[in-house]
Design a protein around this motif. Structure first.
Motif, PDB file in Angstrom:
ATOM      1  N   LEU A   1     -43.533 -44.294  36.202  1.00 20.99           N
ATOM      2  CA  LEU A   1     -43.668 -43.139  35.318  1.00 20.99           C
ATOM      3  C   LEU A   1     -43.885 -43.648  33.902  1.00 20.99           C
ATOM      4  N   ALA A   2     -44.962 -43.215  33.267  1.00 22.41           N
ATOM      5  CA  ALA A   2     -45.221 -43.557  31.863  1.00 22.41           C
ATOM      6  C   ALA A   2     -45.113 -42.296  31.014  1.00 22.41           C
ATOM      7  N   ILE A   3     -44.453 -42.426  29.876  1.00 25.26           N
ATOM      8  CA  ILE A   3     -44.325 -41.341  28.903  1.00 25.26           C
ATOM      9  C   ILE A   3     -44.979 -41.806  27.605  1.00 25.26           C
ATOM     10  N   VAL A   4     -45.906 -41.005  27.097  1.00 27.95           N
ATOM     11  CA  VAL A   4     -46.610 -41.357  25.861  1.00 27.95           C
ATOM     12  C   VAL A   4     -46.448 -40.233  24.859  1.00 27.95           C
ATOM     13  N   VAL A   5     -45.957 -40.582  23.671  1.00 27.23           N
ATOM     14  CA  VAL A   5     -45.801 -39.635  22.567  1.00 27.23           C
ATOM     15  C   VAL A   5     -46.561 -40.203  21.380  1.00 27.23           C
ATOM     16  N   THR A   6     -47.573 -39.518  20.915  1.00 21.82           N
ATOM     17  CA  THR A   6     -48.443 -40.080  19.870  1.00 21.82           C
ATOM     18  C   THR A   6     -48.216 -39.488  18.484  1.00 21.82           C
ATOM     19  N   ASP A   7     -47.484 -38.381  18.387  1.00 23.90           N
ATOM     20  CA  ASP A   7     -47.414 -37.688  17.096  1.00 23.90           C
ATOM     21  C   ASP A   7     -46.048 -37.754  16.434  1.00 23.90           C
ATOM     22  N   ALA A   8     -45.150 -38.637  16.906  1.00 21.51           N
ATOM     23  CA  ALA A   8     -43.816 -38.686  16.318  1.00 21.51           C
ATOM     24  C   ALA A   8     -43.295 -40.124  16.290  1.00 21.51           C
ATOM     25  N   PRO A   9     -43.968 -41.035  15.546  1.00 22.39           N
ATOM     26  CA  PRO A   9     -43.526 -42.433  15.523  1.00 22.39           C
ATOM     27  C   PRO A   9     -42.113 -42.604  14.985  1.00 22.39           C
ATOM     28  N   GLU A  10     -41.677 -41.691  14.132  1.00 17.53           N
ATOM     29  CA  GLU A  10     -40.330 -41.800  13.568  1.00 17.53           C
ATOM     30  C   GLU A  10     -39.244 -41.524  14.597  1.00 17.53           C
ATOM     31  N   LEU A  11     -39.620 -40.968  15.755  1.00 23.93           N
ATOM     32  CA  LEU A  11     -38.638 -40.633  16.788  1.00 23.93           C
ATOM     33  C   LEU A  11     -38.568 -41.683  17.895  1.00 23.93           C
ATOM     34  N   HIS A  12     -39.194 -42.841  17.690  1.00 21.27           N
ATOM     35  CA  HIS A  12     -39.250 -43.831  18.766  1.00 21.27           C
ATOM     36  C   HIS A  12     -37.855 -44.195  19.283  1.00 21.27           C
ATOM     37  N   GLY A  13     -36.937 -44.526  18.368  1.00 18.57           N
ATOM     38  CA  GLY A  13     -35.591 -44.916  18.782  1.00 18.57           C
ATOM     39  C   GLY A  13     -34.859 -43.803  19.498  1.00 18.57           C
ATOM     40  N   ARG A  14     -35.011 -42.597  18.988  1.00 12.77           N
ATOM     41  CA  ARG A  14     -34.361 -41.445  19.619  1.00 12.77           C
ATOM     42  C   ARG A  14     -34.941 -41.193  21.013  1.00 12.77           C
ATOM     43  N   LEU A  15     -36.246 -41.356  21.148  1.00 12.40           N
ATOM     44  CA  LEU A  15     -36.873 -41.172  22.458  1.00 12.40           C
ATOM     45  C   LEU A  15     -36.406 -42.234  23.447  1.00 12.40           C
TER      46      LEU A  15
ATOM     47  N   ARG B   1     -41.134 -34.006  34.667  1.00 17.67           N
ATOM     48  CA  ARG B   1     -41.003 -32.730  33.946  1.00 17.67           C
ATOM     49  C   ARG B   1     -39.664 -32.638  33.228  1.00 17.67           C
ATOM     50  N   LYS B   2     -38.608 -33.118  33.869  1.00 14.85           N
ATOM     51  CA  LYS B   2     -37.294 -33.098  33.218  1.00 14.85           C
ATOM     52  C   LYS B   2     -37.281 -33.997  31.982  1.00 14.85           C
ATOM     53  N   VAL B   3     -37.910 -35.168  32.110  1.00 15.89           N
ATOM     54  CA  VAL B   3     -37.941 -36.101  30.986  1.00 15.89           C
ATOM     55  C   VAL B   3     -38.732 -35.519  29.817  1.00 15.89           C
ATOM     56  N   LEU B   4     -39.862 -34.881  30.107  1.00 17.60           N
ATOM     57  CA  LEU B   4     -40.651 -34.263  29.041  1.00 17.60           C
ATOM     58  C   LEU B   4     -39.866 -33.155  28.351  1.00 17.60           C
ATOM     59  N   ALA B   5     -39.060 -32.419  29.127  1.00 15.82           N
ATOM     60  CA  ALA B   5     -38.219 -31.373  28.532  1.00 15.82           C
ATOM     61  C   ALA B   5     -37.185 -31.986  27.600  1.00 15.82           C
ATOM     62  N   ARG B   6     -36.608 -33.128  27.976  1.00  8.20           N
ATOM     63  CA  ARG B   6     -35.651 -33.814  27.104  1.00  8.20           C
ATOM     64  C   ARG B   6     -36.337 -34.292  25.817  1.00  8.20           C
ATOM     65  N   CYS B   7     -37.539 -34.823  25.972  1.00 10.48           N
ATOM     66  CA  CYS B   7     -38.278 -35.277  24.786  1.00 10.48           C
ATOM     67  C   CYS B   7     -38.560 -34.110  23.843  1.00 10.48           C
ATOM     68  N   ALA B   8     -38.910 -32.963  24.400  1.00  5.33           N
ATOM     69  CA  ALA B   8     -39.196 -31.790  23.576  1.00  5.33           C
ATOM     70  C   ALA B   8     -37.966 -31.352  22.806  1.00  5.33           C
ATOM     71  N   ARG B   9     -36.789 -31.511  23.411  1.00  2.00           N
ATOM     72  CA  ARG B   9     -35.557 -31.087  22.732  1.00  2.00           C
ATOM     73  C   ARG B   9     -35.238 -31.934  21.510  1.00  2.00           C
TER      74      ARG B   9
ATOM     75  N   LEU C   1     -22.488 -36.885  23.826  1.00  2.00           N
ATOM     76  CA  LEU C   1     -23.746 -36.814  24.566  1.00  2.00           C
ATOM     77  C   LEU C   1     -24.478 -35.505  24.277  1.00  2.00           C
ATOM     78  N   ALA C   2     -23.725 -34.402  24.286  1.00  2.00           N
ATOM     79  CA  ALA C   2     -24.342 -33.094  24.037  1.00  2.00           C
ATOM     80  C   ALA C   2     -24.893 -33.006  22.625  1.00  2.00           C
ATOM     81  N   ARG C   3     -24.213 -33.614  21.673  1.00  2.00           N
ATOM     82  CA  ARG C   3     -24.651 -33.569  20.276  1.00  2.00           C
ATOM     83  C   ARG C   3     -26.003 -34.236  20.089  1.00  2.00           C
ATOM     84  N   ASP C   4     -26.246 -35.310  20.864  1.00  2.00           N
ATOM     85  CA  ASP C   4     -27.496 -36.051  20.736  1.00  2.00           C
ATOM     86  C   ASP C   4     -28.522 -35.671  21.796  1.00  2.00           C
ATOM     87  N   GLY C   5     -28.155 -34.756  22.692  1.00  2.00           N
ATOM     88  CA  GLY C   5     -29.085 -34.352  23.745  1.00  2.00           C
ATOM     89  C   GLY C   5     -29.245 -35.382  24.845  1.00  2.00           C
ATOM     90  N   PHE C   6     -28.202 -36.207  25.084  1.00  2.00           N
ATOM     91  CA  PHE C   6     -28.279 -37.268  26.079  1.00  2.00           C
ATOM     92  C   PHE C   6     -27.492 -36.888  27.331  1.00  2.00           C
TER      93      PHE C   6
END
Length: 267
Positions: free
Chosen positions: A7-21, A59-67, A205-210
């Motif tokens: 599974l590959a996840i690619v996010v191109t518009d939020a480089p500042e969120l790399h660590g959080r992702l 789909r679950k992972v993408l939903a977490r990324c969106a949050r 965990l809930a505070r950070d969405g993890f």
């Protein structure tokens, strides 16, 4: 042998969120590797029974990324390279799965391959325009003419399984500690005392969405050295009842716990 699934996840518009992702993915998936900033891969081979079908996991992972404020795309394929290329050509928020990596890559331009511009130009001078045309060249001829780096790109073009996910370390850990003046000798009392620690972990965990994928519990004992217990949590969760239940099961596997004076719980 298990069929390879990446599974590959690619996010191109939020480089500042790399660590959080990366932290978000580590909380939800095993063996997460970083391909590039904003591009991640996970080896899902053999996990379907525990985590669900790869498309459902994606789909679950993408939903977490969106949050956490990032819109990503997901690609599923036999190898990390193909999965990444699939994700890069999939609209944000969507999942695409490819079974035949070589067939998917065949019509794409040579620029997709990770080789130097000089090599791209030489391949064009040979009359090659697509990855499929490059993949059709004999392996030995590619190695003899271009060397090992281009031979590796040739293997990628053929959809072969040589490039594996190299898991990265989780970016941070969450820890909660407690100590007790009176040693605890009862398993039931210990489970009750651990509720406070688990609630603290759950709130963090809930505070950070993890969510927690693994629990590491260290019990400090009055009558013996520290006791270390590790537990995998599947599916990953941050619900305190589920986390406490997992710890209870781990404690029940131990015949003797001793006199416990403190604990540290890490996720």
């Amino acid at each position: 042998m298990r069929d390879p699934v990446t599974l590959a996840i690619v996010v191109t518009d939020a480089p500042e969120l790399h660590g959080r992702l990366l932290a978000t993915l580590h909380a939800a998936l095993p063996r997460v590797g970083v391909l590039d900033p904003g591009a991640f891969a996970c080896d899902l081979a053999g996990t379907e029974e525990l985590l669900g079908a790869p498309a459902r996991v994606a789909r679950k992972v993408l939903a977490r990324c969106a949050r956490v404020g990032a819109w990503g795309s997901a690609g599923i394929a036999p190898t990390p390279f193909v999965a990444r290329v699939v994700a890069e050509r999939t609209p944000p928020g969507e999942v695409r799965s490819v079974d035949d990596g070589r067939a998917f890559l065949a019509p794409l331009p040579l620029d997709v391959l990770p080789v130097d511009a000089k090599v791209h130009e030489e391949l064009r001078l040979l009359g090659l325009r697509t990855i499929g045309e490059f993949a059709d060249l004999p392996r030995g001829s590619v190695f003899d003419r271009f060397g090992s780096a281009v031979a590796r790109a040739h293997a990628l073009a053929r959809g072969e399984y040589g490039d594996m996910v190299r898991a990265s370390a989780p970016p941070r850990r969450i820890r909660a500690r407690r100590s007790w003046d009176d040693a605890i000798g009862s398993r039931e009392q210990l489970v009750f005392a651990l509720r406070v620690v688990v609630d603290e972990i759950s709130a963090a965990l809930a505070r950070d969405g993890f969510a927690a994928l693994r629990l590491e519990l260290r019990l400090d004992r009055e009558d013996a050295g520290p006791l270390r217990i590790e537990r995998t949590v599947l599916p990953p969760t941050r619900e305190p009842a589920a986390l406490l239940r997992s710890l209870r099961w781990a404690l029940e596997e131990r015949s003797e716990l001793g006199l416990v004076t403190g604990c540290a719980l890490d996720v």
